[in-house]
Design a protein around this motif. Structure first.
Motif, PDB file in Angstrom:
ATOM      1  N   ALA A 165     -11.300 -24.944  36.972  1.00 27.71           N
ATOM      2  CA  ALA A 165      -9.903 -24.731  37.359  1.00 27.71           C
ATOM      3  C   ALA A 165      -9.003 -25.902  36.997  1.00 27.71           C
ATOM      4  N   ARG A 166      -9.570 -26.972  36.477  1.00 30.68           N
ATOM      5  CA  ARG A 166      -8.738 -28.129  36.114  1.00 30.68           C
ATOM      6  C   ARG A 166      -7.675 -27.731  35.090  1.00 30.68           C
ATOM      7  N   ARG A 167      -6.543 -28.336  35.229  1.00 27.03           N
ATOM      8  CA  ARG A 167      -5.427 -28.032  34.343  1.00 27.03           C
ATOM      9  C   ARG A 167      -5.765 -28.357  32.892  1.00 27.03           C
ATOM     10  N   ILE A 168      -5.459 -27.423  32.011  1.00 29.78           N
ATOM     11  CA  ILE A 168      -5.575 -27.650  30.573  1.00 29.78           C
ATOM     12  C   ILE A 168      -4.156 -27.751  30.027  1.00 29.78           C
ATOM     13  N   PRO A 169      -3.766 -28.885  29.488  1.00 24.49           N
ATOM     14  CA  PRO A 169      -2.383 -29.034  29.000  1.00 24.49           C
ATOM     15  C   PRO A 169      -2.052 -27.986  27.946  1.00 24.49           C
ATOM     16  N   LYS A 170      -0.801 -27.587  27.915  1.00 26.87           N
ATOM     17  CA  LYS A 170      -0.365 -26.643  26.899  1.00 26.87           C
ATOM     18  C   LYS A 170      -0.422 -27.305  25.524  1.00 26.87           C
ATOM     19  N   PRO A 171      -0.710 -26.534  24.476  1.00 27.78           N
ATOM     20  CA  PRO A 171      -0.674 -27.109  23.122  1.00 27.78           C
ATOM     21  C   PRO A 171       0.702 -27.693  22.813  1.00 27.78           C
ATOM     22  N   VAL A 172       0.714 -28.789  22.113  1.00 25.60           N
ATOM     23  CA  VAL A 172       1.971 -29.412  21.706  1.00 25.60           C
ATOM     24  C   VAL A 172       2.467 -28.701  20.450  1.00 25.60           C
ATOM     25  N   PRO A 173       3.668 -28.116  20.484  1.00 24.78           N
ATOM     26  CA  PRO A 173       4.160 -27.424  19.282  1.00 24.78           C
ATOM     27  C   PRO A 173       4.142 -28.353  18.071  1.00 24.78           C
ATOM     28  N   SER A 174       3.489 -27.912  17.008  1.00 24.75           N
ATOM     29  CA  SER A 174       3.348 -28.757  15.823  1.00 24.75           C
ATOM     30  C   SER A 174       4.360 -28.405  14.738  1.00 24.75           C
ATOM     31  N   LYS A 175       4.863 -27.173  14.746  1.00 27.19           N
ATOM     32  CA  LYS A 175       5.833 -26.768  13.730  1.00 27.19           C
ATOM     33  C   LYS A 175       7.224 -27.277  14.097  1.00 27.19           C
ATOM     34  N   GLN A 176       7.978 -27.653  13.092  1.00 25.35           N
ATOM     35  CA  GLN A 176       9.351 -28.087  13.267  1.00 25.35           C
ATOM     36  C   GLN A 176      10.261 -27.180  12.444  1.00 25.35           C
ATOM     37  N   SER A 177      11.493 -27.067  12.869  1.00 26.57           N
ATOM     38  CA  SER A 177      12.445 -26.279  12.083  1.00 26.57           C
ATOM     39  C   SER A 177      12.758 -27.006  10.773  1.00 26.57           C
ATOM     40  N   TYR A 178      13.280 -26.258   9.817  1.00 27.84           N
ATOM     41  CA  TYR A 178      13.662 -26.834   8.535  1.00 27.84           C
ATOM     42  C   TYR A 178      14.986 -27.593   8.657  1.00 27.84           C
ATOM     43  N   GLY A 179      15.106 -28.678   7.908  1.00 30.97           N
ATOM     44  CA  GLY A 179      16.415 -29.264   7.692  1.00 30.97           C
ATOM     45  C   GLY A 179      17.210 -28.378   6.749  1.00 30.97           C
ATOM     46  N   GLY A 204      -7.908 -31.979  46.083  1.00 29.40           N
ATOM     47  CA  GLY A 204      -8.203 -31.730  47.493  1.00 29.40           C
ATOM     48  C   GLY A 204      -7.036 -31.147  48.250  1.00 29.40           C
ATOM     49  N   HIS A 205      -5.832 -31.361  47.747  1.00 27.53           N
ATOM     50  CA  HIS A 205      -4.640 -30.812  48.401  1.00 27.53           C
ATOM     51  C   HIS A 205      -4.342 -29.377  47.963  1.00 27.53           C
ATOM     52  N   HIS A 206      -4.868 -28.961  46.818  1.00 24.69           N
ATOM     53  CA  HIS A 206      -4.473 -27.679  46.238  1.00 24.69           C
ATOM     54  C   HIS A 206      -4.657 -26.496  47.180  1.00 24.69           C
ATOM     55  N   PRO A 207      -5.804 -26.345  47.875  1.00 28.83           N
ATOM     56  CA  PRO A 207      -5.951 -25.174  48.752  1.00 28.83           C
ATOM     57  C   PRO A 207      -4.894 -25.125  49.846  1.00 28.83           C
ATOM     58  N   ARG A 208      -4.614 -26.279  50.478  1.00 28.19           N
ATOM     59  CA  ARG A 208      -3.633 -26.291  51.567  1.00 28.19           C
ATOM     60  C   ARG A 208      -2.236 -25.972  51.046  1.00 28.19           C
ATOM     61  N   LEU A 209      -1.862 -26.556  49.912  1.00 31.25           N
ATOM     62  CA  LEU A 209      -0.531 -26.307  49.366  1.00 31.25           C
ATOM     63  C   LEU A 209      -0.383 -24.861  48.902  1.00 31.25           C
ATOM     64  N   ALA A 210      -1.423 -24.307  48.295  1.00 31.54           N
ATOM     65  CA  ALA A 210      -1.373 -22.911  47.867  1.00 31.54           C
ATOM     66  C   ALA A 210      -1.236 -21.982  49.072  1.00 31.54           C
ATOM     67  N   HIS A 211      -1.966 -22.277  50.143  1.00 27.30           N
ATOM     68  CA  HIS A 211      -1.874 -21.470  51.364  1.00 27.30           C
ATOM     69  C   HIS A 211      -0.507 -21.643  52.020  1.00 27.30           C
ATOM     70  N   LEU A 212       0.033 -22.864  52.005  1.00 29.85           N
ATOM     71  CA  LEU A 212       1.367 -23.109  52.557  1.00 29.85           C
ATOM     72  C   LEU A 212       2.406 -22.284  51.805  1.00 29.85           C
ATOM     73  N   HIS A 213       2.305 -22.275  50.488  1.00 27.30           N
ATOM     74  CA  HIS A 213       3.235 -21.482  49.688  1.00 27.30           C
ATOM     75  C   HIS A 213       3.141 -20.000  50.059  1.00 27.30           C
ATOM     76  N   GLN A 214       1.930 -19.508  50.203  1.00 33.13           N
ATOM     77  CA  GLN A 214       1.706 -18.095  50.537  1.00 33.13           C
ATOM     78  C   GLN A 214       2.341 -17.763  51.888  1.00 33.13           C
ATOM     79  N   GLN A 215       2.196 -18.672  52.847  1.00 27.19           N
ATOM     80  CA  GLN A 215       2.735 -18.416  54.182  1.00 27.19           C
ATOM     81  C   GLN A 215       4.258 -18.500  54.214  1.00 27.19           C
ATOM     82  N   ALA A 231      -7.532 -22.232  43.879  1.00 29.22           N
ATOM     83  CA  ALA A 231      -7.490 -22.977  45.141  1.00 29.22           C
ATOM     84  C   ALA A 231      -7.358 -22.041  46.338  1.00 29.22           C
ATOM     85  N   LEU A 232      -6.714 -20.890  46.163  1.00 25.30           N
ATOM     86  CA  LEU A 232      -6.564 -19.953  47.284  1.00 25.30           C
ATOM     87  C   LEU A 232      -7.912 -19.451  47.791  1.00 25.30           C
TER      88      LEU A 232
END
Length: 580
Positions: free
Chosen positions: A144-158, A505-516, A558-559
């Motif tokens: 469940a560990r966060r996997i960072p999003k890919p960094v966009p490699s393409k750039q627009s044309y000049g 360690g905080h994720h379950p409590r924060l996820a449950h707090l959000h749900q409530q 975490a839920l």
């Protein structure tokens, strides 16, 4: 339940879905949206048979939501890499429940630093999390560990780069369009009987009629078996442009047209495989222009939202619809021949194949009809760019250039527009530098008021003080000091503090707090809910939605780990019993 809140129609009582796995449990059959099937054999993976079966079962369940073989291929390729990794361990496990945290950490370390590696981690994680034995425990936490999003490699044309690409495409397509329209006019005159019989133009018109009906010029078979253009001298040669190219686009010319369409409308490369021929509707009181309805298909928008219709008007030489008119003329004979050979065929982007395809293997793309093929393959795009000295396929960069120039989402969400197209683009950054400088401080201060203001950690720090929602680095430097010293903020405000540290360690409590908190919305007056819970809810959702913080995957996992102690603390927070 539908997106509008309507109850879905229930299936019949005897309805069931068969998983696409053969009886031996090792071969999975995936069916794409066109109804074609392709098999994936898990016996090929260098793993113990029990793990092969487990991966096949999870793959089969996940494949029920796929609409293309390319998705299955990406997933299976990731599993092949994972299988080789597992096989190389000192003590390879026999099944998925034998995977260890250390092994998964090593697997992650191998791939986390590249965009392709992050994609591999995501697809493999999705398969592993489909196994019920990995639902809980340390291995589930590691997955469940966060996997960072890919960094966009393409750039627009000049401007100069874009100009070179577009000019190259314009020259090639315009030449083809002029060639085809000139020969089409001659063919129409021949069919109308307007040409003197046996004149040179009449004889060329006769050959054109043969090309339109068969896709090729008449050919004579020589004694050695070679096929020779029968009317080579009449036609002025035997090149493609002098023979069947008189009425049909080549693959390269169709690719040039697609580059121009992408530059104008920012359509994805995949759109061209399935786009139907645009239709027209009458314009009230308008005789000098025509409006086309163009149906654009994009699967990433999700089930039920694949298609959108764009209205494009041709009102003159510089109008967006003029390119559509020219494309319809340039592809007309290819489309008519395809419909003659296979009635009902109505694909827009049609060209004449150089050679008949012995076997259609890319089943996600439309199959050729006789000598006519449809759409633009990745190989065609790359070949076109290389042929003209333009480097790699231009479609991604052309689309990015058009999107950033338009300044609004085109076939994607506002979030994708900002995070993928605008913010990472260096050309946009250069153009917006002064604007960013003027407004950055104010925008940042406003944004921080309703987002998580602390830091993300991988594990607890013994030097920090535990609170009900986060760990505190230093309460003496609180932005909300108490008169008697220390911090005067309540524990919900901790999430706005720069001293706050959140770890798994905080994720379950924060996820449950959000749900409530969400559950309070329907039972609380709107004004009171906004006053008391709006900001805490926004900060929790910022943690949940941002992959650089917690991310949806880790939040959802975490839920499933909420403890009784977490529930007790959340209840006290909701009642206000833990407020200072």
């Amino acid at each position: 339940m539908s997106g509008r809140g309507r109850k879905a129609v229930l299936p019949p009582p005897d309805h069931h879905v068969d998983l696409p796995v053969v009886p031996d449990g090792l071969v999975v059959t995936v069916t794409n949206k066109a109804g074609y099937t392709k098999e994936w054999d898990f016996a090929e993976l260098p793993l113990a048979e029990s793990m092969q079966r487990s991966l096949a079962a999870s793959f089969a369940v996940r494949s029920l939501g796929w609409t293309s073989h390319s998705t299955a291929r990406t997933c299976f390729t990731g599993l092949e890499m994972f299988a080789k990794f597992v096989a190389g361990l000192d003590s390879p496990p026999d099944d998925l429940d034998g995977l260890t945290v250390a092994a998964l950490q090593s697997w992650r370390d191998l791939h986390i630093n590249t965009n392709s590696g992050k994609t591999t981690l995501r697809v493999v994680r999705g398969i592993l999390q489909g196994d019920a034995r990995l639902d809980g425990g340390p291995v589930a936490d590691e997955l469940a560990r966060r996997i960072p999003k890919p960094v966009p490699s393409k750039q627009s044309y000049g401007d100069s780069e874009r100009g070179r690409v577009v000019l190259t495409a314009q020259r090639q397509f315009r030449s083809a369009w002029l060639r085809i329209t000139e020969n089409s006019r001659l063919l129409n005159r021949w069919r109308a009987g307007d040409l003197a019989e046996d004149s040179r133009e009449w004889r060329i018109g006769q050959v054109l009629d043969h090309i339109a009906r068969t896709g090729d010029v008449p050919r004579t078979v020589l004694p050695g078996g070679l096929r020779h253009v029968t009317h080579r001298k009449l036609l002025g040669g035997s090149s493609l442009e002098k023979t069947w190219g008189r009425l049909f686009l080549t693959h390269s010319e169709l690719t040039a047209l697609a580059v121009l369409l992408t530059d104008r409308f920012a359509w994805n490369l995949s759109v061209y495989d399935r786009i139907p021929t645009p239709t027209t509707s009458p314009s009230v009181g308008e005789t000098a222009s025509v409006t086309y309805q163009v149906q654009v298909e994009k699967h990433r928008t999700g089930w039920g939202r694949w298609f959108s219709t764009e209205n494009v008007t041709d009102s003159g030489a510089d109008s967006p619809g003029r390119l559509i008119s020219q494309a319809i003329e340039a592809t007309a004979h290819a489309r008519m021949l395809a419909n003659e050979l296979k009635p009902g065929t109505n694909l827009f982007m049609a060209a004449r194949d150089y050679h008949l395809e012995p076997e259609h293997t890319d089943l996600d793309r439309p199959a050729p009809v006789g000598p006519i093929s449809f759409g633009i393959s990745i190989g065609m795009a790359q070949y076109w760019a290389e042929k003209h000295g333009l480097g790699g396929s231009p479609f991604g960069r052309v689309r990015r250039t058009t999107v950033t120039d338009e300044g609004r989402p085109l076939q994607h969400s506002q979030g994708t527009h900002e995070s993928v197209y605008v913010l990472p683009d260096k050309r946009v950054q250069r153009a917006s530098r002064d604007v960013f400088a003027d407004g950055a401080v104010e925008a940042w201060e406003q944004a921080r008021a309703v987002v998580f203001g602390g830091k993300i950690a991988d594990k607890p720090d013994p030097q920090h003080q535990e609170t009900a929602t986060a760990d505190c680095e230093d309460e003496e430097t609180s932005p909300w000091p108490a008169p008697e010293g220390g911090c005067g903020a309540d524990f919900l405000l901790c999430l706005a503090c720069p001293n706050a540290h959140v770890h798994p360690g905080h994720h379950p409590r924060l996820a449950h707090l959000h749900q409530q908190i969400v559950s309070l919305r329907s039972a609380t007056d709107n004004r009171l809910f906004r006053e008391r819970w709006k900001d805490p809810l926004l900060r929790l959702e910022d943690l949940r939605d941002d992959d650089k913080k917690v991310g949806p995957a880790a939040w959802g996992a975490a839920l499933g780990r909420v403890s009784d102690a977490d529930r007790d603390v959340v209840q006290l927070l909701l009642k206000g019993d833990l407020a200072p």
